[in-house]
Scaffold this motif. Structure first.
Motif, PDB file in Angstrom:
ATOM      1  N   ALA A 161     -13.220 -18.622  -2.143  1.00 36.77           N
ATOM      2  CA  ALA A 161     -11.729 -18.511  -2.011  1.00 36.77           C
ATOM      3  C   ALA A 161     -11.434 -16.780  -2.497  1.00 36.77           C
ATOM      4  O   ALA A 161     -12.035 -16.225  -3.188  1.00 36.77           O
ATOM      5  CB  ALA A 161     -11.153 -19.316  -3.217  1.00 36.77           C
ATOM      6  N   LEU A 162     -10.211 -16.495  -1.685  1.00 38.31           N
ATOM      7  CA  LEU A 162      -9.876 -15.076  -1.847  1.00 38.31           C
ATOM      8  C   LEU A 162      -8.312 -15.307  -2.467  1.00 38.31           C
ATOM      9  O   LEU A 162      -7.730 -16.189  -1.834  1.00 38.31           O
ATOM     10  CB  LEU A 162      -9.800 -14.412  -0.676  1.00 38.31           C
ATOM     11  N   THR A 163      -7.980 -14.587  -3.327  1.00 38.38           N
ATOM     12  CA  THR A 163      -6.396 -14.543  -3.675  1.00 38.38           C
ATOM     13  C   THR A 163      -6.047 -13.041  -3.763  1.00 38.38           C
ATOM     14  O   THR A 163      -7.028 -12.124  -4.425  1.00 38.38           O
ATOM     15  CB  THR A 163      -6.149 -15.283  -4.959  1.00 38.38           C
ATOM     16  N   GLY A 164      -5.067 -12.569  -3.363  1.00 39.06           N
ATOM     17  CA  GLY A 164      -4.723 -11.388  -3.781  1.00 39.06           C
ATOM     18  C   GLY A 164      -3.247 -10.987  -3.317  1.00 39.06           C
ATOM     19  O   GLY A 164      -2.309 -11.729  -2.874  1.00 39.06           O
ATOM     20  N   GLU A 165      -2.971  -9.796  -3.608  1.00 40.10           N
ATOM     21  CA  GLU A 165      -1.529  -9.283  -3.258  1.00 40.10           C
ATOM     22  C   GLU A 165      -1.398  -7.991  -2.694  1.00 40.10           C
ATOM     23  O   GLU A 165      -2.392  -7.087  -2.942  1.00 40.10           O
ATOM     24  CB  GLU A 165      -0.859  -9.158  -4.855  1.00 40.10           C
ATOM     25  N   GLY A 166      -0.230  -7.537  -1.996  1.00 43.65           N
ATOM     26  CA  GLY A 166      -0.186  -6.132  -1.479  1.00 43.65           C
ATOM     27  C   GLY A 166       1.091  -5.993  -0.991  1.00 43.65           C
ATOM     28  O   GLY A 166       2.280  -6.787  -1.474  1.00 43.65           O
ATOM     29  N   LYS A 167       1.075  -5.252   0.016  1.00 45.14           N
ATOM     30  CA  LYS A 167       2.378  -4.897   0.406  1.00 45.14           C
ATOM     31  C   LYS A 167       2.170  -4.883   1.941  1.00 45.14           C
ATOM     32  O   LYS A 167       1.494  -4.511   2.611  1.00 45.14           O
ATOM     33  CB  LYS A 167       2.757  -3.254   0.097  1.00 45.14           C
ATOM     34  N   ALA A 168       3.621  -5.262   2.488  1.00 46.42           N
ATOM     35  CA  ALA A 168       3.492  -5.529   3.977  1.00 46.42           C
ATOM     36  C   ALA A 168       4.905  -4.592   4.251  1.00 46.42           C
ATOM     37  O   ALA A 168       6.035  -4.806   3.932  1.00 46.42           O
ATOM     38  CB  ALA A 168       3.845  -6.951   4.277  1.00 46.42           C
ATOM     39  N   VAL A 169       4.559  -3.699   5.492  1.00 41.93           N
ATOM     40  CA  VAL A 169       5.665  -2.805   5.778  1.00 41.93           C
ATOM     41  C   VAL A 169       6.124  -2.909   7.142  1.00 41.93           C
ATOM     42  O   VAL A 169       4.952  -2.911   8.008  1.00 41.93           O
ATOM     43  CB  VAL A 169       5.250  -1.287   5.676  1.00 41.93           C
ATOM     44  N   VAL A 170       7.264  -3.608   7.648  1.00 42.20           N
ATOM     45  CA  VAL A 170       7.528  -3.998   9.165  1.00 42.20           C
ATOM     46  C   VAL A 170       8.035  -2.661   9.564  1.00 42.20           C
ATOM     47  O   VAL A 170       9.084  -1.880   9.181  1.00 42.20           O
ATOM     48  CB  VAL A 170       8.625  -4.977   8.955  1.00 42.20           C
ATOM     49  N   HIS A 171       7.518  -2.430  11.207  1.00 39.30           N
ATOM     50  CA  HIS A 171       8.060  -1.348  11.886  1.00 39.30           C
ATOM     51  C   HIS A 171       8.638  -1.742  13.191  1.00 39.30           C
ATOM     52  O   HIS A 171       8.352  -2.671  13.556  1.00 39.30           O
ATOM     53  CB  HIS A 171       6.863  -0.508  12.260  1.00 39.30           C
ATOM     54  N   GLY A 172       9.579  -1.152  13.639  1.00 39.75           N
ATOM     55  CA  GLY A 172      10.393  -1.391  14.902  1.00 39.75           C
ATOM     56  C   GLY A 172       9.516  -1.116  16.104  1.00 39.75           C
ATOM     57  O   GLY A 172       8.628  -0.179  15.937  1.00 39.75           O
ATOM     58  N   PRO A 173      10.190  -1.312  17.197  1.00 38.51           N
ATOM     59  CA  PRO A 173       9.156  -0.857  18.556  1.00 38.51           C
ATOM     60  C   PRO A 173       9.286   0.770  18.485  1.00 38.51           C
ATOM     61  O   PRO A 173       8.476   1.198  19.102  1.00 38.51           O
ATOM     62  CB  PRO A 173      10.371  -1.548  19.560  1.00 38.51           C
ATOM     63  N   ASP A 174      10.028   1.562  17.779  1.00 43.25           N
ATOM     64  CA  ASP A 174      10.039   2.944  18.015  1.00 43.25           C
ATOM     65  C   ASP A 174       9.244   3.361  16.669  1.00 43.25           C
ATOM     66  O   ASP A 174       9.140   4.730  16.402  1.00 43.25           O
ATOM     67  CB  ASP A 174      11.328   3.541  17.718  1.00 43.25           C
ATOM     68  N   ASP A 175       8.285   2.602  16.086  1.00 44.61           N
ATOM     69  CA  ASP A 175       7.610   3.047  15.030  1.00 44.61           C
ATOM     70  C   ASP A 175       8.145   3.413  13.654  1.00 44.61           C
ATOM     71  O   ASP A 175       7.764   3.582  12.410  1.00 44.61           O
ATOM     72  CB  ASP A 175       6.595   4.171  15.094  1.00 44.61           C
ATOM     73  N   VAL A 176       9.277   3.279  13.629  1.00 43.80           N
ATOM     74  CA  VAL A 176      10.339   3.465  12.164  1.00 43.80           C
ATOM     75  C   VAL A 176      10.203   2.398  11.328  1.00 43.80           C
ATOM     76  O   VAL A 176       9.939   1.135  11.790  1.00 43.80           O
ATOM     77  CB  VAL A 176      11.697   3.948  12.568  1.00 43.80           C
ATOM     78  N   GLU A 177       9.841   2.727  10.049  1.00 43.68           N
ATOM     79  CA  GLU A 177       9.852   1.831   9.190  1.00 43.68           C
ATOM     80  C   GLU A 177      11.112   1.112   8.731  1.00 43.68           C
ATOM     81  O   GLU A 177      12.204   1.618   8.645  1.00 43.68           O
ATOM     82  CB  GLU A 177       9.318   2.487   7.740  1.00 43.68           C
ATOM     83  N   ILE A 178      11.357  -0.209   8.819  1.00 41.96           N
ATOM     84  CA  ILE A 178      12.532  -0.979   8.865  1.00 41.96           C
ATOM     85  C   ILE A 178      12.596  -1.699   7.682  1.00 41.96           C
ATOM     86  O   ILE A 178      13.787  -2.362   7.121  1.00 41.96           O
ATOM     87  CB  ILE A 178      12.982  -1.759  10.043  1.00 41.96           C
TER      88      ILE A 178
END
Length: 123
Positions: A93-110
């Motif tokens: 089993a694996l359990t973890g935490e972290g960060k998800a950064v969503v980007h738009g079609p133009d690579d800009v972080e949204i």
């Protein structure tokens, strides 16, 4: 200092929880430190490394499938997510935490959010 002999190599299935949603995924950890992931609405690739006796860090870029219109919580069209996770293993089993950064079609972080994952080895 002893080197860990544990490795995540193989296929795992799990869930990631973010923003009140739960998404299922399958991830394959390869012996060369690469990984590939699939979900119902995306695919991705990345890398992993064991950082301690029971710790694993992995990073991946997950691209939304072309037939999926993914809208971020702040109302923008999303193209891909950059995910960075630190996980602890306990047997198969694996359990973890972290960060998800969503980007738009133009690579800009949204949008950025926390993510929690749980997975089990299947092979």
């Amino acid at each position: 200092m002893p080197v860990s002999t544990w490795t995540p190599v193989g296929r795992w299935t799990g869930t990631v929880t973010h923003d009140g949603e739960v998404d299922e995924y399958t991830v394959a950890f390869a012996p060369d430190g690469s990984l590939s992931v699939t979900t119902r609405k995306s695919t991705g690739t990345g890398s992993w490394t064991v950082t301690g006796d029971d710790l694993l860090e992995f990073s991946l870029r997950e691209d939304f499938n072309l037939d999926v219109t993914q809208i971020s919580p702040n109302g923008h069209r999303a193209a891909y997510i950059q995910i960075d996770i630190t996980a602890r293993h306990d047997g198969d089993a694996l359990t973890g935490e972290g960060k998800a950064v969503v980007h738009g079609p133009d690579d800009v972080e949204i949008y950025a959010t926390g993510a929690r994952t749980e997975a089990r080895r299947v092979s």
